[in-house]
Design an enzyme around this catalytic site. Structure first.
Site, PDB file in Angstrom:
ATOM      1  N   LYS A 187      43.910  32.246  23.328  1.00 10.73           N
ATOM      2  CA  LYS A 187      44.419  33.520  23.850  1.00 10.73           C
ATOM      3  C   LYS A 187      44.616  34.567  22.752  1.00 10.73           C
ATOM      4  O   LYS A 187      44.541  35.761  23.005  1.00 10.73           O
ATOM      5  CB  LYS A 187      45.725  33.290  24.606  1.00 10.73           C
ATOM      6  CG  LYS A 187      45.498  32.663  25.976  1.00 10.73           C
ATOM      7  CD  LYS A 187      46.745  32.756  26.817  1.00 10.73           C
ATOM      8  CE  LYS A 187      46.468  32.327  28.249  1.00 10.73           C
ATOM      9  NZ  LYS A 187      46.317  30.846  28.354  1.00 10.73           N
ATOM     10  N   GLU A 210      51.450  41.108  30.845  1.00 12.87           N
ATOM     11  CA  GLU A 210      52.048  40.244  31.854  1.00 12.87           C
ATOM     12  C   GLU A 210      51.896  38.814  31.363  1.00 12.87           C
ATOM     13  O   GLU A 210      51.016  38.519  30.553  1.00 12.87           O
ATOM     14  CB  GLU A 210      51.317  40.400  33.195  1.00 12.87           C
ATOM     15  CG  GLU A 210      50.043  39.552  33.346  1.00 12.87           C
ATOM     16  CD  GLU A 210      48.933  39.868  32.350  1.00 12.87           C
ATOM     17  OE1 GLU A 210      48.864  41.027  31.910  1.00 12.87           O
ATOM     18  OE2 GLU A 210      48.143  38.962  32.012  1.00 12.87           O
ATOM     19  N   SER A 229      40.629  24.306  24.421  1.00  9.82           N
ATOM     20  CA  SER A 229      41.172  25.675  24.428  1.00  9.82           C
ATOM     21  C   SER A 229      42.531  25.805  23.757  1.00  9.82           C
ATOM     22  O   SER A 229      42.880  26.872  23.274  1.00  9.82           O
ATOM     23  CB  SER A 229      41.242  26.203  25.858  1.00  9.82           C
ATOM     24  OG  SER A 229      41.966  25.316  26.691  1.00  9.82           O
TER      25      SER A 229
HETATM   26  C1  LIG Z   1      45.862  30.176  29.396  1.00  8.50           C
HETATM   27  C2  LIG Z   1      45.120  28.983  29.001  1.00  8.50           C
HETATM   28  C3  LIG Z   1      43.956  28.576  29.688  1.00  8.50           C
HETATM   29  C4  LIG Z   1      43.448  29.255  30.910  1.00  8.50           C
HETATM   30  O1  LIG Z   1      43.057  30.585  30.741  1.00  8.50           O
HETATM   31  P1  LIG Z   1      41.527  31.010  30.749  1.00  8.50           P
HETATM   32  O2  LIG Z   1      41.597  32.485  30.833  1.00  8.50           O
HETATM   33  O3  LIG Z   1      40.871  30.381  31.933  1.00  8.50           O
HETATM   34  O4  LIG Z   1      40.934  30.534  29.489  1.00  8.50           O
HETATM   35  C5  LIG Z   1      43.263  27.472  29.207  1.00  8.50           C
HETATM   36  N1  LIG Z   1      43.701  26.773  28.146  1.00  8.50           N
HETATM   37  C6  LIG Z   1      44.816  27.118  27.470  1.00  8.50           C
HETATM   38  C7  LIG Z   1      45.233  26.295  26.305  1.00  8.50           C
HETATM   39  C8  LIG Z   1      45.558  28.230  27.876  1.00  8.50           C
HETATM   40  O5  LIG Z   1      46.671  28.563  27.201  1.00  8.50           O
END
Ligand SMILES: *Cc1c(COP(=O)(O)O)cnc(C)c1O
Length: 409
Positions: free
Chosen positions: A102, A124, A390
């Site tokens: 993010k 948000e 992610s």
């Molecule tokens: C917020 C988040 C997501 C989901 O958000 P996307 O916009 O679909 O990437 C996925 N993995 C993590 C670690 C997150 O913090």
């Protein structure tokens, strides 16, 4: 509207999507009140002027290197590969500053806001991760940051509220509507409309009205660009498949975008299958949803027969969203990306598997992609697979301690 896959792929390769109306085929666009149009048009002009300008890209890339810690590693998961039967590489967004992808978007948009002369940032947040990334980016750049957060979410995610405040952000509880993310988005938009010149709205995923899905994709595509080059260098060829979890879709579109033109590469998005396919039991928008408008964009969404937005459920707060970015809706429609879902149970099992085999505690969101990887590996023994990890899972410890068997936590 019928969509021709060959044409869409040619348009994507030539950079013609989104089109001049902010559309990805039938999806995307700008479904907002009249009062928001001038602000979105100004933002679109700002994106066009600055985003790919060499001076902006140099500034962004310097901050990504020195502050975010890019490039993030590409890790061959040797023991997990042996256990699951395919050769699995992990793109380590969990190593990025603040613990997830993010920050790539939050930093990029905060830099853009400064170029556009904004004096304050509004954002948000649902689970709080985007709020934390925004607060950190704003602190780094010296911009005041106001984060709207549903009152219910503030209770559920108290540690992130504390983190945002420590990073200097003002967290505003939203007591209207459903008192969660949906109401927080409405409140952030209202704030932006009241001062569209001095305020910048920093949106957290590849969703919302044009130009956000495009802007967020461009800022997150660094994931896929790095991973593609690292993979070619380490493995000497492209992966057979690429996989990422899909909430709003930002880490996934960032990972997928540089691979969409590689016809040999299978691309798979994994949504939150929650407790199962019943209404309200999941957040698997592309698996179970219908086209419709949510938060200013026409995409797929989870709604009941009357067009009311459905309640969603996922063990991972970051995937618990009833919509999805419009570019994913198009990639799914033309069959270039396959979207499937992983259940809460599968994700929890994958968390434990990665912890034990590689010494990495993944976010519950990312664990959905790993669950998809396990399934793919079973069907493609010896195949090569690139997975977007992610984020890291430290934030999920309370959930993990409640849900995993006592002997493992
Ligand atoms: C917020 C988040 C997501 C989901 O958000 P996307 O916009 O679909 O990437 C996925 N993995 C993590 C670690 C997150 O913090």
């Amino acid at each position: 509207m019928s969509v021709n896959a060959t044409e869409v792929l040619a348009d994507l390769a030539a950079g013609r999507l989104p089109d001049a109306h902010g559309r990805f085929g039938p999806f995307g666009g700008r479904y907002v009140p009249e009062t928001l149009i001038p602000a979105l048009e100004r933002l679109e002009a700002g994106v066009r002027e600055h985003l790919h300008a060499p001076s902006f890209q140099e500034e962004l890339s310097a901050q990504l290197t020195s502050w975010v810690g890019r490039p993030t590693a590409l890790t061959f998961a040797a023991r997990l590969s042996a256990e699951w039967g395919a050769r699995i590489w992990l793109k380590r967004e969990d190593l990025a500053h603040t613990g997830a992808h993010k920050i790539n978007n939050a930093l990029g948009q905060a830099l853009l806001a400064r170029r556009l002369g904004a004096r304050r940032i509004v954002a948000e947040t649902g689970a709080g991760q985007h709020g934390v990334a925004s607060a950190a980016a704003c602190a780094r750049l010296g911009l005041p940051c106001i984060v709207y957060m549903g009152a219910i979410d503030m209770e559920r995610q108290a540690p992130n509220v504390g983190r945002m405040r420590l990073l200097g952000a003002q967290v505003v509880p939203v007591t209207a509507g459903d008192r969660t993310l949906r109401a927080a988005i409405d409140e952030a938009l209202r704030d932006w409309v009241s001062d569209p010149l001095g305020t910048y709205y920093l949106l957290g995923s590849a969703v919302g009205p044009h130009p956000y899905p495009y802007l967020v994709r461009e800022l997150q595509a660094v994931i896929g660009r790095e991973a593609r080059a690292q993979f070619l260098k380490l493995a000497g060829e492209l992966p057979e498949a690429v996989m990422a979890c899909v909430g709003g879709g930002s880490n996934a579109i960032g990972m997928f975008h540089p691979f969409v033109g590689d016809a040999s590469v299978e691309i798979i998005g994994v949504e939150a299958g929650g407790k199962g396919s019943e209404l309200g039991g999941n957040a698997a928008t592309l698996s179970y949803g219908q086209p419709g408008v949510l938060h200013g964009t026409y995409s797929m969404l989870l709604q009941d027969r009357d067009g009311q937005i459905q309640e969603t459920h996922s063990v991972s707060a970051g995937l618990d969203y009833p919509g999805v970015g419009p570019e994913h809706a198009l990639l799914g429609r033309i069959g270039r990306v396959r979207y499937e879902s992983a259940s809460d149970r599968e994700a929890l099992d994958a968390v434990r598997a990665l912890c034990r085999s590689e010494g990495i505690l993944p976010a519950l969101e990312s664990a959905h992609a790993l669950a998809g990887a396990k399934r793919w590996a079973a069907a493609h023994p010896g195949g090569t697979l690139l997975v977007c990890l992610s984020g890291r899972g430290d934030k999920d410890m309370p959930t993990l301690q409640q849900t995993l068997p006592a002997e493992s936590t």
